[in-house]
Design a protein around this motif. Structure first.
Motif, PDB file in Angstrom:
ATOM      1  N   ALA A   1       0.682  -1.160   0.054  1.00 41.62           N
ATOM      2  CA  ALA A   1       0.032   0.017   0.137  1.00 41.62           C
ATOM      3  C   ALA A   1       0.898   1.211   0.056  1.00 41.62           C
ATOM      4  N   LYS A   2       1.817   1.388   0.548  1.00 37.71           N
ATOM      5  CA  LYS A   2       2.746   2.542   0.797  1.00 37.71           C
ATOM      6  C   LYS A   2       3.871   2.620  -0.453  1.00 37.71           C
ATOM      7  N   GLN A   3       3.977   1.528  -1.182  1.00 35.08           N
ATOM      8  CA  GLN A   3       4.869   1.570  -2.175  1.00 35.08           C
ATOM      9  C   GLN A   3       4.269   2.016  -3.440  1.00 35.08           C
ATOM     10  N   PRO A   4       4.617   3.011  -4.099  1.00 35.96           N
ATOM     11  CA  PRO A   4       4.085   3.568  -5.325  1.00 35.96           C
ATOM     12  C   PRO A   4       4.325   2.705  -6.529  1.00 35.96           C
ATOM     13  N   MET A   5       3.180   2.567  -7.260  1.00 35.92           N
ATOM     14  CA  MET A   5       3.230   1.777  -8.696  1.00 35.92           C
ATOM     15  C   MET A   5       4.079   2.393  -9.688  1.00 35.92           C
ATOM     16  N   SER A   6       4.744   1.704 -10.565  1.00 38.83           N
ATOM     17  CA  SER A   6       5.331   2.132 -11.634  1.00 38.83           C
ATOM     18  C   SER A   6       4.315   2.865 -12.705  1.00 38.83           C
ATOM     19  N   GLY A   7       4.712   3.852 -13.361  1.00 43.84           N
ATOM     20  CA  GLY A   7       3.978   4.455 -14.265  1.00 43.84           C
ATOM     21  C   GLY A   7       3.633   3.578 -15.396  1.00 43.84           C
ATOM     22  N   GLY A   8       2.454   3.744 -16.057  1.00 43.96           N
ATOM     23  CA  GLY A   8       1.777   3.146 -17.063  1.00 43.96           C
ATOM     24  C   GLY A   8       1.994   4.138 -18.515  1.00 43.96           C
ATOM     25  N   PRO A   9       1.538   3.480 -19.485  1.00 44.64           N
ATOM     26  CA  PRO A   9       1.773   4.414 -20.877  1.00 44.64           C
ATOM     27  C   PRO A   9       1.214   5.653 -20.811  1.00 44.64           C
TER      28      PRO A   9
ATOM     29  N   VAL B   1      -3.238   3.407  -4.843  1.00 43.02           N
ATOM     30  CA  VAL B   1      -3.648   4.336  -5.880  1.00 43.02           C
ATOM     31  C   VAL B   1      -3.336   5.427  -5.528  1.00 43.02           C
ATOM     32  N   VAL B   2      -4.065   6.002  -4.229  1.00 43.83           N
ATOM     33  CA  VAL B   2      -4.033   7.439  -3.642  1.00 43.83           C
ATOM     34  C   VAL B   2      -2.513   7.845  -3.588  1.00 43.83           C
ATOM     35  N   ARG B   3      -1.856   6.803  -2.892  1.00 42.14           N
ATOM     36  CA  ARG B   3      -0.532   6.959  -2.643  1.00 42.14           C
ATOM     37  C   ARG B   3       0.464   7.142  -3.775  1.00 42.14           C
ATOM     38  N   THR B   4       0.107   6.656  -4.811  1.00 40.50           N
ATOM     39  CA  THR B   4       0.994   6.470  -5.993  1.00 40.50           C
ATOM     40  C   THR B   4       0.671   7.776  -6.579  1.00 40.50           C
ATOM     41  N   LEU B   5      -0.362   8.410  -6.821  1.00 37.48           N
ATOM     42  CA  LEU B   5      -0.780   9.646  -7.253  1.00 37.48           C
ATOM     43  C   LEU B   5      -0.149  10.722  -6.457  1.00 37.48           C
ATOM     44  N   ARG B   6      -0.143  10.739  -5.245  1.00 39.63           N
ATOM     45  CA  ARG B   6       0.643  11.489  -4.111  1.00 39.63           C
ATOM     46  C   ARG B   6       2.066  11.608  -4.408  1.00 39.63           C
ATOM     47  N   ALA B   7       2.527  10.457  -4.555  1.00 35.46           N
ATOM     48  CA  ALA B   7       3.949  10.388  -4.958  1.00 35.46           C
ATOM     49  C   ALA B   7       4.522  10.955  -6.191  1.00 35.46           C
ATOM     50  N   TRP B   8       3.492  10.776  -7.182  1.00 35.56           N
ATOM     51  CA  TRP B   8       3.785  11.585  -8.457  1.00 35.56           C
ATOM     52  C   TRP B   8       3.413  13.087  -8.358  1.00 35.56           C
ATOM     53  N   ASP B   9       2.901  13.569  -7.252  1.00 32.27           N
ATOM     54  CA  ASP B   9       2.408  14.891  -7.232  1.00 32.27           C
ATOM     55  C   ASP B   9       1.311  15.324  -8.375  1.00 32.27           C
ATOM     56  N   ILE B  10       0.369  14.507  -8.622  1.00 27.98           N
ATOM     57  CA  ILE B  10      -0.735  14.774  -9.722  1.00 27.98           C
ATOM     58  C   ILE B  10      -1.875  14.693  -8.890  1.00 27.98           C
ATOM     59  N   ARG B  11      -3.001  15.548  -9.465  1.00 24.71           N
ATOM     60  CA  ARG B  11      -4.230  15.866  -8.707  1.00 24.71           C
ATOM     61  C   ARG B  11      -5.114  14.995  -9.802  1.00 24.71           C
ATOM     62  N   ILE B  12      -5.898  14.073  -9.375  1.00 26.97           N
ATOM     63  CA  ILE B  12      -7.181  13.453 -10.119  1.00 26.97           C
ATOM     64  C   ILE B  12      -8.510  14.236  -9.700  1.00 26.97           C
ATOM     65  N   ASP B  13      -9.088  14.932 -10.591  1.00 23.73           N
ATOM     66  CA  ASP B  13     -10.254  15.588  -9.868  1.00 23.73           C
ATOM     67  C   ASP B  13     -11.431  14.580  -9.436  1.00 23.73           C
ATOM     68  N   GLU B  14     -11.640  13.463  -9.660  1.00 24.33           N
ATOM     69  CA  GLU B  14     -12.634  12.522  -9.403  1.00 24.33           C
ATOM     70  C   GLU B  14     -12.033  11.202  -9.458  1.00 24.33           C
ATOM     71  N   SER B  15     -12.178  10.207  -8.567  1.00 27.47           N
ATOM     72  CA  SER B  15     -11.631   9.045  -8.478  1.00 27.47           C
ATOM     73  C   SER B  15     -12.996   7.917  -7.966  1.00 27.47           C
ATOM     74  N   LEU B  16     -13.068   6.936  -9.148  1.00 29.49           N
ATOM     75  CA  LEU B  16     -14.539   6.021  -8.664  1.00 29.49           C
ATOM     76  C   LEU B  16     -13.681   4.685  -8.906  1.00 29.49           C
ATOM     77  N   PHE B  17     -13.886   4.199  -7.550  1.00 23.95           N
ATOM     78  CA  PHE B  17     -13.722   2.641  -6.863  1.00 23.95           C
ATOM     79  C   PHE B  17     -14.770   1.895  -7.317  1.00 23.95           C
ATOM     80  N   LEU B  18     -14.907   1.070  -8.388  1.00 27.42           N
ATOM     81  CA  LEU B  18     -16.237   0.602  -8.671  1.00 27.42           C
ATOM     82  C   LEU B  18     -16.307  -1.020  -8.339  1.00 27.42           C
TER      83      LEU B  18
END
Length: 313
Positions: free
Chosen positions: A192-200, A238-255
């Motif tokens: 959970a605390k390990q950021p994922m690698s970036g995709g395409p 997911v949340v921690r990965t985006l935080r590590a990338w310093d990227i804001r996503i406006d909406e997140s849907l976990f379905l």
């Protein structure tokens, strides 16, 4: 990113994604390349109807009107046409008032070779082989799927992205495919605390985020959403990965595996990108959809395409 474009967001689009070329494509399939070329020249003064990506391109270019100074968005045409058969495309671009001035007409060859030279952040095409080649060369790319979606009649541009194998690498999806849901959940909790690698699509999302930052939050014409089959507790990574990338996503849907189509319709996406065909099929009747043939869900040995002058792009 090409130094020629500075910090612009650069999008490459194939002619068949931008305009409806189904009629001339049919001529190619039934009568061959020579008949196709003759048809395009004979009809070059007949304007083409908008294609799948036309509303998206129009909104992208409109962003330049909202910022002072140099344009921040560049759209480039990449086509298998020759310049001779492509004249009809440029006539239609001019008629529709699209500020597209740069192009590569490749005379039957794949145009993917130029996505890096132009410094493109994203390549959209109807040709699966060209898209695969662009992805293999490190550029975000998607095959646009014909849909019955409707253009939203406003200026706000809404992007929606799947997570694994699109924004993120397919490392987690591989665990799911090989070990099932229980193994996936256990792995994501442990990491959970390990950021994922970036995709395409990581670099494209970063470029979008940089463009969003030039607007006050309440007036930004670009909105982003993550639409993923994940659910808690797999959301934390997911949340921690985006935080590590310093990227804001406006909406997140976990379905949690629910069908994505109705949620994308509710969000009002202008385009949705997913690596799995089943999700793309669900989405395409609601929104414009791009299939990202990347990761474990897409074993691609020999993608089929037409070896013609343009018909596939």
């Amino acid at each position: 990113m090409s130094k020629n474009f500075g910090d612009k967001l650069v999008i490459a689009i194939s002619s068949r994604a931008l305009f409806n070329l189904d009629e001339s494509h049919q001529v190619y399939e039934q009568e061959g390349l020579e008949a196709y070329s003759r048809y395009q020249v004979e009809h070059e003064d007949e304007l083409l109807e908008p294609g799948e990506a036309f509303p998206l391109v129009k909104k992208l270019l409109r962003i330049n009107e909202k910022l002072e100074g140099e344009p921040r968005v560049e759209v480039i045409l990449l086509s298998r046409n020759s310049a001779d058969t492509g004249l009809r495309v440029f006539n239609s671009i001019e008629h529709h008032g699209l500020n597209i001035t740069r192009a590569a007409f490749c005379g039957g060859e794949s145009p993917y070779r130029y996505v890096s030279a132009f410094g493109c952040h994203l390549f959209l095409s109807t040709n699966a082989e060209d898209v695969c080649n662009a992805l293999d060369n490190g550029v975000a790319a998607a095959t646009l799927i014909s849909s019955g979606s409707r253009d939203r009649k406003d200026d706000e541009l809404r992007f929606a992205f799947d997570g694994d194998a699109v924004l993120f690498s397919d490392e987690s999806e591989r665990v799911f495919k090989e070990g099932g849901l229980a193994a996936f959940t256990q792995s994501e909790k442990a990491s959970a605390k390990q950021p994922m690698s970036g995709g395409p699509f990581k670099n494209f999302l970063q470029a979008l985020h940089a463009l969003q930052a030039e607007f006050p939050p309440r007036t930004c014409p670009i909105r982003t959403a993550l639409v993923t089959a994940r659910s808690a507790p797999a959301h934390e990574r997911v949340v921690r990965t985006l935080r590590a990338w310093d990227i804001r996503i406006d909406e997140s849907l976990f379905l949690g595996g629910l069908d994505k189509g109705s949620f994308l319709k509710s969000y009002g996406a202008d385009v949705f990108f997913d690596d799995q065909q089943a999700h793309c099929e669900s989405a395409k009747s609601h929104v414009a959809t791009g299939h990202v043939p990347h990761g474990i869900a897409n074993p691609r040995a020999n993608p089929h395409s037409n070896p013609d002058g343009e018909s596939s792009s």
